[in-house]
Design a protein around this motif. Structure first.
Motif: not given
Lengths: 115, 227
Positions: A38-65
């Motif tokens: 009961s101390t946890r705050h439930p939260a969720s969000a999703f967006i499904s099949n939105a259109g996107i075009r990106y100019t630059n993308g990268s992955i970062s971190g040491t895991g989780p990424y």
């Protein structure tokens, strides 16, 4: 699903740069978060099949990424990614699983609409 | 102890997610099926937004719907359910669905099957928004029938405050004789059942299984009272 190898993911992100894509982005604590603790705050969000075009993308971190995708007008960001579907060649299907194996985050990119 | 386990020949189960049937009613259904009942399970979604992906994860958002569909069919086989209907609604979105669409699909099933018993979730006391919205749709739909035509409606409830608000369950079904089928139904949901809060990844002892899964409880919905 396999554990993420960031070098492989970077190649896949680069291959999808500058194209019209569909994105599924999701973050969730699960519908039972508050019922189980009961101390946890439930939260969720999703967006499904939105259109996107990106100019630059990268992955970062040491895991989780973390992944950041720069679009013409803004940004898309996801943290906590641990796994990738290694069987997908055209689409990039990534997810983050917690210590119990539950999905907490999903980031998916595809040229075709997700079903 | 419980006087409401009269024979039912036609039972309609309306629940939103593959695996709801396992925990809510698999033992009760197996028992009725052994007594000759024909059971239709209307499963509203494919649970495609579920968080459990197997341990280690073998599913993802793209592959989960097809995986859970197969798991659902395996679970129904384990229970003996003869008629599975997958209604094709989107997981997590039941509370936002067009209510007329939802209700009309349930009404069509009720008219087609003419069940004497309907099993669903108790609206407001079933934790997951999909559970509550599914139960509410069933209650709205059955409530529209003339009272003489209404089937008995058993609701499952498990919110923390449920007994305080709706009292104790009036139907308790001893399903210990059907635990093999019930556990087979639970385990058919391969992507789900290893989750710590469900069965976990260790073998439960027979005693633990009897204690946790040996009875199923329901509240008979009273349409004449505003609960």
């Amino acid at each position: 699903m396999q554990l993420i190898n960031p070098q492989d993911i970077q190649i896949r992100i680069d291959q999808l740069t500058g194209q019209d894509l569909f994105i599924h982005l999701e973050l969730t604590t699960g519908a039972y978060a508050n019922h189980l603790d009961s101390t946890r705050h439930p939260a969720s969000a999703f967006i499904s099949n939105a259109g996107i075009r990106y100019t630059n993308g990268s992955i970062s971190g040491t895991g989780p990424y973390r992944v950041g995708l720069k679009t013409e007008q803004g940004w898309v960001y996801a943290e906590g990614l641990t796994h990738v579907d290694e069987t997908e060649t055209e689409r990039l299907i990534m997810a983050g699983h917690d210590s119990q194996g539950k999905l907490v985050v999903a980031l998916q990119l595809s040229r075709d609409k997700f079903e | 102890m419980n006087t409401k386990q009269a024979g039912h020949q036609r039972i309609l189960v309306v629940l939103p997610h593959p695996d709801d049937e396992s925990f809510v009613a698999s033992g009760t259904l197996a028992k009725y099926i052994e007594g000759g009942a024909i059971v239709t399970f209307a499963c509203l979604t494919l649970g495609e937004m579920g968080r459990n992906m197997g341990i280690p994860p073998f599913a993802n958002r793209v592959t989960l719907p097809a995986i859970r569909k197969l798991e659902l069919e395996a679970s129904c086989n384990a229970i003996g359910i003869q008629d599975l209907r997958m209604l094709g609604f989107h997981d997590k979105m039941i509370e936002f669905e067009d209510k007329e669409l939802l209700d009309s699909q349930i009404m069509t099933l009720v008219k087609e099957l003419n069940p004497s018993l309907v099993i669903t979730f108790y609206p407001g006391y079933s934790v997951h928004p999909d559970h509550d919205a599914t139960g509410a749709a069933v209650i709205r739909t059955i409530g529209r029938l003339p009272s003489a035509d209404r089937p008995l409606v058993y609701c499952s409830a498990f919110a923390s405050n449920h007994e305080q608000m709706i009292g104790k369950a009036d139907v308790t079904v001893d399903v210990t004789a059907f635990l093999n089928r019930k556990m087979a139904s639970i385990q058919a949901h391969r992507s789900q059942f290893q989750a710590a809060e469900l069965v976990g990844n260790r073998e439960l002892s027979d005693e633990e299984i009897r204690t946790r899964f040996g009875t199923e409880q329901f509240w008979t919905y009273r349409f004449d009272e505003s609960l």
